[in-house]
Design an enzyme around this catalytic site. Structure first.
Site, PDB file in Angstrom:
ATOM      1  N   ARG A  82       1.870  23.128  79.146  1.00  0.00           N
ATOM      2  CA  ARG A  82       3.108  23.818  79.494  1.00  0.00           C
ATOM      3  C   ARG A  82       3.738  23.203  80.748  1.00  0.00           C
ATOM      4  O   ARG A  82       4.973  23.084  80.822  1.00  0.00           O
ATOM      5  CB  ARG A  82       2.843  25.313  79.688  1.00  0.00           C
ATOM      6  N   GLU A 235      -1.194  34.473  71.877  1.00  0.00           N
ATOM      7  CA  GLU A 235      -1.460  33.097  71.452  1.00  0.00           C
ATOM      8  C   GLU A 235      -2.696  32.532  72.150  1.00  0.00           C
ATOM      9  O   GLU A 235      -3.466  31.790  71.546  1.00  0.00           O
ATOM     10  CB  GLU A 235      -0.233  32.241  71.772  1.00  0.00           C
ATOM     11  N   HIS A 269       2.631  33.747  66.459  1.00  0.00           N
ATOM     12  CA  HIS A 269       1.227  33.374  66.692  1.00  0.00           C
ATOM     13  C   HIS A 269       0.258  34.511  66.314  1.00  0.00           C
ATOM     14  O   HIS A 269      -0.496  34.358  65.375  1.00  0.00           O
ATOM     15  CB  HIS A 269       0.953  32.892  68.127  1.00  0.00           C
ATOM     16  N   ASP A 320       7.301  25.263  65.481  1.00  0.00           N
ATOM     17  CA  ASP A 320       7.087  25.483  66.911  1.00  0.00           C
ATOM     18  C   ASP A 320       7.372  24.247  67.762  1.00  0.00           C
ATOM     19  O   ASP A 320       8.516  23.937  68.040  1.00  0.00           O
ATOM     20  CB  ASP A 320       5.658  26.024  67.102  1.00  0.00           C
TER      21      ASP A 320
END
Ligand code: NGQ
Ligand code: ZN
Length: 453
Positions: A82, A235, A269, A320
């Site tokens: 991320r 998730e 998710h 995604d």
């Protein structure tokens, strides 16, 4: 405008049929007749199936595919990925957004998807200030859909905080942040941006329980009387732990308790659920938005597919992060994740004799239709004429055994089998190639060169 097509084989709601005539008016199927009259129709060789809806995309992430596969200093995870993703998006301008999104959508069309729900949160300028048109970036998404022809459900994402308990946003999140009022304006402008697109739809996407508070979540949901509502939940195990620490409840249990989880909702998710959460989610009528390839890529975990299916749960598939775009491969990964965990085979086919591929394909079409809120997902009157034609001449397609065709696509050939793709009655992909492939690919390459320089 009306047109008629005559497919040598087509997968209709009741199963495979031969010599199928499909009449289309204004992008919508008006009549389907097996063994129908050939006169006045365009003859199309191949196996026609409904185009797959892609219920979860962050199109810009297509541009970083392949760039995060090197080991970092320690403990690479979803969270370190991320950070890399935040660094990548720091450089994206509106022109880049168009270039990367159009390439991603072209890739989807060439891979068997004919519509997409874009979970869109990259709203503001690089310094975090809104653009003059607050929906500037959303408009670029709409433009990319228009240019490629893909059907669009645009989901502006509401993102207000950096973590549970109204934590302040981190620097890398400044392009996402809105108040509920600012978000309402953004949704209105985004609605205007999609108006010219055929049968496009708008919904909302509160990003996650991490990014909202109960009050702001209720405010944006109450301000949206209809249309799909998508949210990321459960998730990563750390997200579940943080949610427990914050509320004493797990994310999906919290949503089921506190929000009216109806068929408008898509829980993206839903990886880490207890048995009771899985069964409650199934009963709610919401769609589980499964993204098995990204979930494998990011090391998320494995969805409890068998329990959810037995409980009658609805699901669809999403690409995604767009690291690999292939409707067949996404369904294959879903089944294979169950096999690897359980050390069994054919887990997601519930009755003896059922085809895994056919079952997954049919369910993902229905769940995708619900999550996108558009009349898609079947070759039947009243549905958009979104049709994928598979190559009947491929050596793995046995002409006399239609019961194996979808399994061959999903488990053997993948996207190589996609020949022609029609959206709203017009072919945009022929022989596996989008009609604007060269120009869209060249512009994408240029944009990436600049972004990653
Ligand atoms: C996203 N993607 O919003 O792009 C997220 C990562 C987050 C996935 N969860 C960011 N796969 O969840 O905070
Ligand atoms: Zn996502």
């Amino acid at each position: 405008m009306s047109r008629s097509f005559h497919f040598s084989d087509a997968w209709l709601p009741a199963g495979w049929a031969r010599d199928v005539r499909v009449d289309v008016a204004d992008g919508v199927i008006v009549k389907v007749a097996a063994g129908g009259e050939r006169a006045g129709s365009e003859r199309i060789a191949g196996l026609a199936v409904p185009g797959m809806p892609n219920l979860h995309s962050h199109a810009f992430q297509r541009g970083m595919a392949g760039l995060t596969e090197r080991r970092g200093p320690a403990n690479d995870s979803f969270w370190t990925w991320r950070e890399l993703m935040y660094r990548f998006l720091e450089r994206i301008t509106p022109d880049d957004m168009l270039a990367v999104t159009a390439f991603a959508y072209m890739d989807m069309l060439e891979a068997g998807y004919t519509s997409v729900a874009e979970f869109h949160y990259l709203h503001h300028d690089i310094d975090g200030r809104p653009y003059g048109d607050v929906a500037e970036m959303a408009s670029r998404v709409a433009e990319a859909a228009d240019e490629t022809g893909i059907g669009l459900t645009l989901l502006p994402s509401f993102y207000a905080f950096g973590g549970f308990g109204a934590a302040a946003p981190k620097g890398g999140q400044r392009r996402f942040i809105n108040t509920p009022d600012g978000f309402a304006k953004l949704v209105e402008q985004a609605r205007a941006a999609i108006t010219p697109l055929p049968a496009a739809r708008i919904g909302i996407a509160p990003h996650s329980l991490r990014a909202v508070t109960p009050a702001t979540l209720r405010a944006v949901v109450d301000a949206a009387p209809d249309g799909p509502i998508h949210i990321h939940a459960a998730e990563q195990t750390r997200e579940v732990e943080d949610c427990l620490a914050w509320s004493g409840r797990r994310p999906v249990a919290w949503l089921l308790d506190e929000m009216n989880m109806s068929p408008r909702w898509c829980v993206v998710h839903a990886t880490h659920l207890t048995a009771s959460e899985t069964e409650r989610l199934a009963r709610s009528g919401a769609v589980a938005g499964l993204c098995p390839i990204t979930e494998a890529s990011l090391g998320d975990g494995i969805f409890d597919g068998e329990r959810y299916f037995i409980a009658g749960g609805r699901f669809g598939i999403g690409t995604d992060s767009n690291i690999e775009v292939d409707a067949a491969a996404e369904l294959r990964q879903l089944e294979y994740s169950q096999r690897l965990r359980d050390r069994m085979r054919n887990v997601l086919a519930l009755s003896e004799g059922d085809s895994v591929g056919q079952g997954l394909f049919a369910s993902a079409l229905a769940g995708g239709r619900q999550a996108l809120g558009r009349p898609i997902g079947a070759i039947a009157p009243g549905h958009r004429a979104d049709i994928v034609v598979l190559d009947e001449a491929h050596p793995d397609i046995r002409p006399d055994q239609p019961q194996h065709w979808l399994d061959a696509w999903i488990f053997v050939t993948g996207r190589r089998l996609v020949k022609d793709v029609m959206v709203g009655g017009a072919f945009v992909v022929s022989d596996g190639r989008h009609r604007r492939h060269a120009a869209i690919a060249a512009r994408y390459r240029q944009a990436l060169t600049r972004i990653t320089a």
